[in-house]
Structures are given as structure tokens and as C-alpha cells.
Motif scaffolding. Structure first.
Motif, PDB file in Angstrom:
ATOM      1  N   UNK A  11     -25.570 -39.426 -27.049  1.00  0.00           N
ATOM      2  CA  UNK A  11     -26.672 -39.417 -28.024  1.00  0.00           C
ATOM      3  C   UNK A  11     -27.412 -38.079 -27.995  1.00  0.00           C
ATOM      4  N   UNK A  12     -26.675 -37.025 -28.288  1.00  0.00           N
ATOM      5  CA  UNK A  12     -27.197 -35.661 -28.167  1.00  0.00           C
ATOM      6  C   UNK A  12     -27.133 -34.938 -29.504  1.00  0.00           C
ATOM      7  N   UNK A  13     -28.210 -34.245 -29.854  1.00  0.00           N
ATOM      8  CA  UNK A  13     -28.254 -33.467 -31.093  1.00  0.00           C
ATOM      9  C   UNK A  13     -27.564 -32.131 -30.865  1.00  0.00           C
ATOM     10  N   UNK A  14     -26.643 -31.797 -31.775  1.00  0.00           N
ATOM     11  CA  UNK A  14     -25.911 -30.534 -31.726  1.00  0.00           C
ATOM     12  C   UNK A  14     -25.944 -29.888 -33.102  1.00  0.00           C
ATOM     13  N   UNK A  15     -25.435 -28.675 -33.175  1.00  0.00           N
ATOM     14  CA  UNK A  15     -25.442 -27.978 -34.461  1.00  0.00           C
ATOM     15  C   UNK A  15     -24.319 -26.954 -34.505  1.00  0.00           C
ATOM     16  N   UNK A  16     -24.075 -26.442 -35.708  1.00  0.00           N
ATOM     17  CA  UNK A  16     -23.133 -25.348 -35.895  1.00  0.00           C
ATOM     18  C   UNK A  16     -23.745 -24.348 -36.866  1.00  0.00           C
ATOM     19  N   UNK A  17     -23.935 -23.109 -36.408  1.00  0.00           N
ATOM     20  CA  UNK A  17     -24.387 -22.054 -37.322  1.00  0.00           C
ATOM     21  C   UNK A  17     -23.290 -21.740 -38.341  1.00  0.00           C
ATOM     22  N   UNK A  18     -22.065 -21.825 -37.904  1.00  0.00           N
ATOM     23  CA  UNK A  18     -20.944 -21.529 -38.794  1.00  0.00           C
ATOM     24  C   UNK A  18     -20.899 -22.505 -39.969  1.00  0.00           C
ATOM     25  N   UNK A  19     -21.104 -23.784 -39.694  1.00  0.00           N
ATOM     26  CA  UNK A  19     -21.043 -24.803 -40.734  1.00  0.00           C
ATOM     27  C   UNK A  19     -22.391 -25.054 -41.398  1.00  0.00           C
ATOM     28  N   UNK A  20     -23.472 -24.539 -40.797  1.00  0.00           N
ATOM     29  CA  UNK A  20     -24.846 -24.822 -41.266  1.00  0.00           C
ATOM     30  C   UNK A  20     -25.062 -26.335 -41.313  1.00  0.00           C
ATOM     31  N   UNK A  21     -24.840 -26.957 -40.168  1.00  0.00           N
ATOM     32  CA  UNK A  21     -24.811 -28.415 -40.066  1.00  0.00           C
ATOM     33  C   UNK A  21     -25.324 -28.835 -38.691  1.00  0.00           C
ATOM     34  N   UNK A  22     -25.926 -30.021 -38.617  1.00  0.00           N
ATOM     35  CA  UNK A  22     -26.392 -30.552 -37.336  1.00  0.00           C
ATOM     36  C   UNK A  22     -26.210 -32.063 -37.330  1.00  0.00           C
ATOM     37  N   UNK A  23     -26.430 -32.666 -36.169  1.00  0.00           N
ATOM     38  CA  UNK A  23     -26.298 -34.117 -36.091  1.00  0.00           C
ATOM     39  C   UNK A  23     -26.319 -34.600 -34.650  1.00  0.00           C
ATOM     40  N   UNK A  24     -26.391 -35.907 -34.502  1.00  0.00           N
ATOM     41  CA  UNK A  24     -26.459 -36.522 -33.173  1.00  0.00           C
ATOM     42  C   UNK A  24     -25.153 -37.229 -32.851  1.00  0.00           C
ATOM     43  N   UNK A  25     -24.467 -36.716 -31.845  1.00  0.00           N
ATOM     44  CA  UNK A  25     -23.177 -37.270 -31.455  1.00  0.00           C
ATOM     45  C   UNK A  25     -23.378 -38.463 -30.525  1.00  0.00           C
ATOM     46  N   UNK A  26     -22.534 -39.484 -30.668  1.00  0.00           N
ATOM     47  CA  UNK A  26     -22.618 -40.655 -29.786  1.00  0.00           C
ATOM     48  C   UNK A  26     -22.219 -40.292 -28.361  1.00  0.00           C
ATOM     49  N   UNK A  27     -21.033 -39.710 -28.230  1.00  0.00           N
ATOM     50  CA  UNK A  27     -20.512 -39.440 -26.886  1.00  0.00           C
ATOM     51  C   UNK A  27     -19.467 -38.328 -26.939  1.00  0.00           C
ATOM     52  N   UNK A  59     -16.807 -37.130 -39.762  1.00  0.00           N
ATOM     53  CA  UNK A  59     -18.042 -37.051 -38.987  1.00  0.00           C
ATOM     54  C   UNK A  59     -17.767 -36.567 -37.561  1.00  0.00           C
ATOM     55  N   UNK A  60     -16.806 -37.155 -36.904  1.00  0.00           N
ATOM     56  CA  UNK A  60     -16.511 -36.750 -35.530  1.00  0.00           C
ATOM     57  C   UNK A  60     -15.870 -35.362 -35.473  1.00  0.00           C
ATOM     58  N   UNK A  61     -15.166 -34.972 -36.518  1.00  0.00           N
ATOM     59  CA  UNK A  61     -14.652 -33.598 -36.597  1.00  0.00           C
ATOM     60  C   UNK A  61     -15.808 -32.608 -36.606  1.00  0.00           C
ATOM     61  N   UNK A  62     -16.870 -32.942 -37.327  1.00  0.00           N
ATOM     62  CA  UNK A  62     -18.054 -32.072 -37.357  1.00  0.00           C
ATOM     63  C   UNK A  62     -18.638 -31.900 -35.957  1.00  0.00           C
ATOM     64  N   UNK A  63     -18.755 -32.997 -35.215  1.00  0.00           N
ATOM     65  CA  UNK A  63     -19.291 -32.905 -33.855  1.00  0.00           C
ATOM     66  C   UNK A  63     -18.358 -32.087 -32.949  1.00  0.00           C
ATOM     67  N   UNK A  64     -17.061 -32.242 -33.168  1.00  0.00           N
ATOM     68  CA  UNK A  64     -16.095 -31.456 -32.384  1.00  0.00           C
ATOM     69  C   UNK A  64     -16.280 -29.965 -32.641  1.00  0.00           C
ATOM     70  N   UNK A  65     -16.476 -29.602 -33.904  1.00  0.00           N
ATOM     71  CA  UNK A  65     -16.691 -28.193 -34.254  1.00  0.00           C
ATOM     72  C   UNK A  65     -17.981 -27.675 -33.626  1.00  0.00           C
TER      73      UNK A  65
END
Length: 230
Positions: free
Chosen positions: A118-134, A165-171
Motif C-alpha cells: 500500500x505504497x504511493x509511487x510515481x513515474x516522471x517518465x509517464x507523468x503518473x502516480x498511484x498506490x500499489x497493493x504489493x 494498472x499493475x504494468x504502471x506500478x511496475x514501470x
């Protein structure tokens, strides 16, 4: 005897110190002075037409009730999974989320060497953020793992957004930590008593993620050009 899960200590200084905010009904996270949309907000554009058809078929009042019920169910189930992984005493006593957790537990037991919950992450490359489960190892492979609850068994064709969605968190994780995610894992427990696991690779969804982000920014800029920087 409950399994004891291993946690890997990570450098959290690169993670954002934000909890997000809603702007005109859309979730954003402020990252280094810029508002990055949440992954779920971006992907909601892809499912907008289907959701509206569903709403029209049952009426807004019923749709709102069901969406709120599903959200409460999902939050409670997530809480139970997180507490189990951390070795904490369950705080949820409701029958439904406890039953859904019981369905998920055999899959959850295949997780170890956890990096984040349950951690918030982000990508400057994608200009995207979100909270990953695990983020952790699933059967020995570093994975982005998402826990879902549902009314009934899911067809794979219905849940493409989960894989995107999970691909975004992976990136995001790879950009922040330089460690490659080997697979995407979706674990689903349903009220009809079924449970499912889907294991995918990010390469099959990266382009769809990019298109989804582009479509979101076009949609949001047309809706309100002053609310987001790009």
C-alpha cells in the motif's frame, strides 16, 4: 500456524510525501510541484462507456449503492490481507471480507520478500502516480501483486485494466529503484465462492498503458485546461 513473511528494507526517501487530492472528481498526486493523475483515474477513461451503460441499465441510485458496497468490501479485504502479511491481528470482523480473505490466503501464502505494501509511487517518465497493493516475490519472482474482490468469477477479457494498472506500478518501481519486475499477479476473490490468479508480463501491456495515459491527458485538458501541467 500463520506464515511469517520476510520484508526487504527499501530506500523510502525517493517516495513522494503525498496522500493525493481530488480535482473535479479526478485523483491527483502532487509530485515535485506537478499534479500527476492516479493510475485508476487514467484507466477510468477506458471503461467510461461501459460503466455508463451499466448505470443506465440499473439506475444511478442502485449503481451508486453497489459501487459504494464494492468499495467497502474491497477496502476491508485489503486490510485483512495487509494485516496478515504483517503478522498483525485482524481488525475486521465482518463475514464477507473474512470469507474473501480465506479464499485469497492460499495465493497470498505464495508471496515473500516483500518490498512494499500500500505504497504511493510515481513515474516522471509517464507523468503518473498511484498506490500499489504489493511489490514482492510471488513464487520466487519479483512481482507487482494486486488484490481484488468481485461479485462473481471474472473472464480474463473483462479485466485488461487490471493488467495495465499493475504494468504502471511496475514501470514506476523500475524507474525509482532500477530493479526489473518479472511479472504481474492479479489475485481475485469473489462472492460466489471462487478465487482466481492471473500471471502476466508487462511487455504485453506497456503500449496500452501509454495509449491510456495519452487519452487521459487529452480528455482532461479538453475538460479543464488549467488544472494540470504537462
Amino acid at each position: 500456524m500463520p506464515k511469517k513473511f520476510n520484508f526487504i528494507t527499501m530506500d523510502e526517501s525517493v517516495l513522494p510525501k503525498t496522500k493525493g487530492k481530488n480535482i473535479d472528481g479526478t485523483r491527483f498526486y502532487e509530485i515535485d510541484g506537478q499534479n500527476y493523475p492516479s493510475v485508476t483515474s487514467v484507466l477510468s477513461i477506458r471503461s467510461k462507456e461501459g460503466i455508463q451503460k451499466w448505470r443506465d441499465s440499473i439506475g444511478n441510485d442502485v449503481a451508486n449503492w453497489e459501487m459504494n458496497r464494492a468499495a467497502r468490501r474491497g477496502t476491508a479485504t485489503h486490510t485483512l490481507v495487509e494485516q496478515y502479511l504483517k503478522g498483525e491481528t485482524p481488525s475486521i470482523r465482518s463475514v464477507l471480507p473474512l470469507g474473501l480473505f480465506k479464499l485469497l490466503r492460499p495465493y497470498v501464502d505464495q508471496i515473500d520478500n516483500i518490498r512494499f505494501l500500500e505504497t504511493i509511487m510515481y513515474s516522471h517518465k509517464l507523468k503518473l502516480a498511484g498506490q500499489v497493493d504489493c511489490i514482492g516475490e510471488y513464487n520466487g519472482k519479483l512481482s507487482v501483486i494486486d488484490f481484488k474482490s468481485a461479485n462473481k468469477l471474472k473472464e480474463e477479457s473483462w479485466i485488461e485494466n487490471y493488467f495495465i494498472q499493475t504494468t504502471a506500478y511496475a514501470e514506476m518501481y523500475e524507474e525509482l529503484y532500477g530493479e526489473k519486475i518479472e511479472q504481474l499477479v492479479i489475485l481475485i476473490a469473489s462472492e460466489d465462492g471462487t478465487s482466481q490468479s492471473f500471471v502476466k508480463e508487462t511487455k504485453d501491456y506497456k503500449q496500452k498503458l501509454i495509449v491510456a495515459i495519452e487519452d487521459f491527458y487529452k480528455y482532461y485538458k479538453n475538460k479543464n485546461k488549467d488544472k494540470i501541467e504537462k
